[in-house]
Design an enzyme around this catalytic site. Structure first.
Site, PDB file in Angstrom:
ATOM      1  N   GLU A  23      24.514  24.475 -31.751  1.00  0.00           N
ATOM      2  CA  GLU A  23      25.527  24.083 -30.604  1.00  0.00           C
ATOM      3  C   GLU A  23      26.147  22.918 -30.960  1.00  0.00           C
ATOM      4  O   GLU A  23      27.419  22.859 -30.686  1.00  0.00           O
ATOM      5  CB  GLU A  23      24.615  23.721 -29.280  1.00  0.00           C
ATOM      6  CG  GLU A  23      25.590  24.068 -27.961  1.00  0.00           C
ATOM      7  CD  GLU A  23      24.776  24.146 -26.694  1.00  0.00           C
ATOM      8  OE1 GLU A  23      24.277  22.954 -26.305  1.00  0.00           O
ATOM      9  OE2 GLU A  23      24.819  25.190 -25.989  1.00  0.00           O
ATOM     10  N   HIS A  40       2.955  34.566 -44.146  1.00  0.00           N
ATOM     11  CA  HIS A  40       2.486  36.142 -43.968  1.00  0.00           C
ATOM     12  C   HIS A  40       3.499  37.076 -43.057  1.00  0.00           C
ATOM     13  O   HIS A  40       3.075  38.113 -42.763  1.00  0.00           O
ATOM     14  CB  HIS A  40       1.054  35.890 -43.268  1.00  0.00           C
ATOM     15  CG  HIS A  40       0.056  35.287 -44.174  1.00  0.00           C
ATOM     16  ND1 HIS A  40      -0.524  35.807 -45.070  1.00  0.00           N
ATOM     17  CD2 HIS A  40      -0.250  33.951 -44.117  1.00  0.00           C
ATOM     18  CE1 HIS A  40      -1.245  34.923 -45.674  1.00  0.00           C
ATOM     19  NE2 HIS A  40      -1.093  33.665 -45.164  1.00  0.00           N
ATOM     20  N   LYS A  78      29.957  32.673 -20.343  1.00  0.00           N
ATOM     21  CA  LYS A  78      29.711  32.265 -19.095  1.00  0.00           C
ATOM     22  C   LYS A  78      30.900  33.000 -17.946  1.00  0.00           C
ATOM     23  O   LYS A  78      30.608  33.549 -17.195  1.00  0.00           O
ATOM     24  CB  LYS A  78      29.691  31.149 -18.749  1.00  0.00           C
ATOM     25  CG  LYS A  78      28.473  30.208 -18.988  1.00  0.00           C
ATOM     26  CD  LYS A  78      28.498  28.715 -18.650  1.00  0.00           C
ATOM     27  CE  LYS A  78      27.384  28.056 -19.327  1.00  0.00           C
ATOM     28  NZ  LYS A  78      27.735  26.427 -19.172  1.00  0.00           N
TER      29      LYS A  78
HETATM   30  O1  LIG Z   1      21.707  21.076 -17.841  1.00  0.00           O
HETATM   31  P1  LIG Z   1      22.659  22.306 -17.525  1.00  0.00           P
HETATM   32  O2  LIG Z   1      23.981  21.518 -16.959  1.00  0.00           O
HETATM   33  O3  LIG Z   1      22.407  22.918 -16.640  1.00  0.00           O
HETATM   34  O4  LIG Z   1      23.005  23.099 -18.834  1.00  0.00           O
HETATM   35  C1  LIG Z   1      22.008  23.679 -19.327  1.00  0.00           C
HETATM   36  C2  LIG Z   1      22.708  24.316 -20.807  1.00  0.00           C
HETATM   37  O5  LIG Z   1      23.786  25.176 -20.618  1.00  0.00           O
HETATM   38  C3  LIG Z   1      24.946  25.134 -21.144  1.00  0.00           C
HETATM   39  O6  LIG Z   1      25.606  26.300 -21.253  1.00  0.00           O
HETATM   40  C4  LIG Z   1      25.151  24.435 -22.495  1.00  0.00           C
HETATM   41  O7  LIG Z   1      25.666  25.321 -23.513  1.00  0.00           O
HETATM   42  C5  LIG Z   1      23.846  23.660 -22.953  1.00  0.00           C
HETATM   43  O8  LIG Z   1      24.379  22.628 -23.851  1.00  0.00           O
HETATM   44  C6  LIG Z   1      23.238  23.151 -21.780  1.00  0.00           C
HETATM   45  O9  LIG Z   1      22.157  22.203 -22.299  1.00  0.00           O
END
Ligand SMILES: O=P(O)(O)OC[C@H]1O[C@H](O)[C@H](O)[C@@H](O)[C@@H]1O
Length: 528
Positions: free
Chosen positions: A322, A351, A455
């Site tokens: 990331e 293995h 997302k």
């Molecule tokens: O801690 P949060 O704000 O819920 O985020 C949780 C995760 O989701 C995101 O999509 C990011 O890509 C991550 O870097 C992050 O750790």
């Protein structure tokens, strides 16, 4: 290279940290002195970038953020007294809270003690706590930990079913930096319902770890949850293990968090040295650059020879991929950078896929993690003079040798023992190596713009599902997918609509599909 020259190379390049009893061996990476000299100017810039970052520069320009995970274990480095205060106060809050939980001063309404932790979070809000729990949790911890790190209903059921009889003494920690990530939100809502189903008032069991004033924080405040712990704007999810995100679950499991912080601090001091040969993180970054021509052409295969380090590669997968997996560099050029990371543990993987490593596509370099102490206490001899630990050690050496003989390079990191201090040090080592490598290849290692696309697309699918269901409700007859798409003004999304309907149908959500399932065009849909 003959054996004597290799042995000489091993000694020339061996890095040893006396305090941590930590070794790093990059002798089986085949770079030469000219390569190191050629990278020297890039490293000088990387060391400067790192000093500026630690001094509080906006090292994450796209998000206009400071990058302060190194301050978490050395608050004196923090650029302002307020930040220093926030760090030390949070650690005190964690320690005080943990003492009260362990002593029973804070206890659930219907039981004298909390017995379990249910941690709900994803990505950086899960991987560090999972890795550390696997590596360091005592065999009989004061509180056992369980994780919900997805929005998979069956996964949620599995955890909740196992905890069914102990829910009344289970502490729920909801971890989300943003406080808005859908997966932990869904997990939290489902867990809350399950508590309500057992007539338990969720607010007496729930804790939030989140950025102050996030949606999650507001919810926790308004429902008067047991406690909230802050996550800071200047700590990224994937580097948050030494913040409340990692420290609170660890402390509750009886893991010595001061030792974790101390190990990380010691490694930070060692990796701040602006000299490649005397800086283990620089040696890692150099090796990665060499292996993949600074373009990630080779994958990083992590092979810890210790069961408790199983999740290290999973943890590093996020930290490395990331951070480094970026389309554009800091000047806006398209570079498509990154390094792929995978691995489980040795000798188990010997293995499984080590066959391909030895003989197949040479598209990787290995990193062995060696632990000198076999176990606590002595080992029985299985044959005269040989223990199971001797086998493990022999297998590591043998695989390293066999790979090298077939022109596959490797790095070996050696720690004396898996303990809070060495785990803290390993985390700090890789955090710094990723930061330095990010500078070498000129990418912002601290943002994740690519995650947003998926997302947004997922949110669009859920929006389309609502529209489609509304149309079907208004229709009260069977219609074709094409007609439905037209009515939803989404003719370019028939496939998405088809998949939405197939999912709803499979889950008996009131959608009826008729026709040939092998020929989606033939399907008609209605709602009952
Ligand atoms: O801690 P949060 O704000 O819920 O985020 C949780 C995760 O989701 C995101 O999509 C990011 O890509 C991550 O870097 C992050 O750790």
């Amino acid at each position: 290279m003959d054996a004597a020259t290799l042995w000489q190379r091993y000694q020339d390049w061996l890095y040893y940290h006396e305090g941590l009893e930590f070794y790093l061996d990059v002798s089986r990476m085949r770079f030469d002195d000219a390569f190191v000299a050629q990278l020297q100017p890039k490293f000088e810039k990387a060391f400067q970038d790192m000093a500026a970052l630690e001094g509080g520069a906006i090292a994450n320009p796209d998000e206009d953020r400071m990058v302060g995970h190194y301050w978490l274990r050395n608050p004196d480095l923090a650029p302002t007294p307020e930040i220093k205060h926030d760090i030390t106060q949070t650690i005190e809050q964690i320690e005080t809270f943990t003492r009260k939980i362990h002593s029973g001063a804070i206890h659930p309404p219907q039981a004298p003690r909390f017995t379990d932790i249910l941690s709900i979070g994803i990505g950086g809000s899960a991987l560090g706590p999972q890795f550390v729990a696997e590596a360091l949790s005592p065999d009989f911890p004061p509180l056992g930990i369980h994780f919900i790190d997805n929005t998979d209903p069956a996964g949620i059921d599995r955890v909740l079913t196992r905890l069914r009889n102990r829910l009344a003494s289970t502490l729920v920690i909801v971890i989300s930096k943003s406080g808005e990530t859908p997966e932990p939100r869904n997990g939290m809502l489902e867990v809350k319902r399950t508590y309500a189903g057992q007539n338990l008032d969720f607010s007496h069991y729930a804790i939030a770890i989140t950025t102050p004033d996030s949606k999650l924080d507001q919810l926790a405040q308004s429902e008067r949850w047991l406690a909230t712990f802050p996550m800071f704007d200047w700590v990224g999810g994937r580097t948050s293990e030494m913040s409340a995100v990692g420290l609170l679950p660890a402390a509750l499991q009886g893991i010595n968090i001061q030792a974790m912080l101390a190990g990380a601090k010691e490694m930070d001091d060692a990796t701040r040295v602006p000299d490649i040969k005397n800086n283990p993180a620089a040696l890692l970054a150099l090796s990665w650059y060499y292996a993949g021509n600074g373009r990630g052409e080779k994958d990083m295969v992590l092979l810890p020879y210790k069961d408790s380090l199983l999740l290290f590669s999973r943890y590093l997968q996020q930290l490395v991929m990331e951070s480094l997996g970026k389309e554009k560099d800091l000047d806006g050029n398209v570079v498509n950078q990154g390094i792929a990371v995978y691995g489980n543990k040795g000798s188990t993987d010997q293995h499984a896929y080590v066959q391909q490593l030895r003989e197949g596509v040479p598209n990787f370099f290995a990193t062995f993690i060696e632990v000198l102490e076999d176990r606590q206490g002595s080992s029985p001899e299985l044959e005269p003079g040989t223990t199971s630990g001797d086998y493990l050690s022999g297998f590591l050496q043998g695989t390293r040798q066999a790979l090298y003989d077939n022109h596959r390079d490797s790095i070996t990191a050696t720690i004396p023992q898996v303990n809070p201090r060495t785990v803290g040090a390993l985390i700090a080592l890789y955090e710094r190596a990723v930061g330095l490598y990010g500078s070498l290849i000129n990418v912002n290692a601290y943002h994740q713009p690519g995650v947003e696309a998926g997302k947004k697309a997922a949110a669009a699918v859920l929006g389309l599902q609502k529209r489609v269901l509304q149309i079907l409700e208004d229709e009260s007859r069977s219609i074709s997918l094409a007609e439905l798409a037209e009515k939803a003004q989404a003719t370019d999304q028939v496939e998405t609509i088809y998949k939405i309907l197939r999912h709803l149908y499979a889950n008996k959500r009131g959608v009826i599909l008729n026709g040939n399932f092998g020929d989606p065009r033939s399907l008609t849909v209605s709602i009952n």
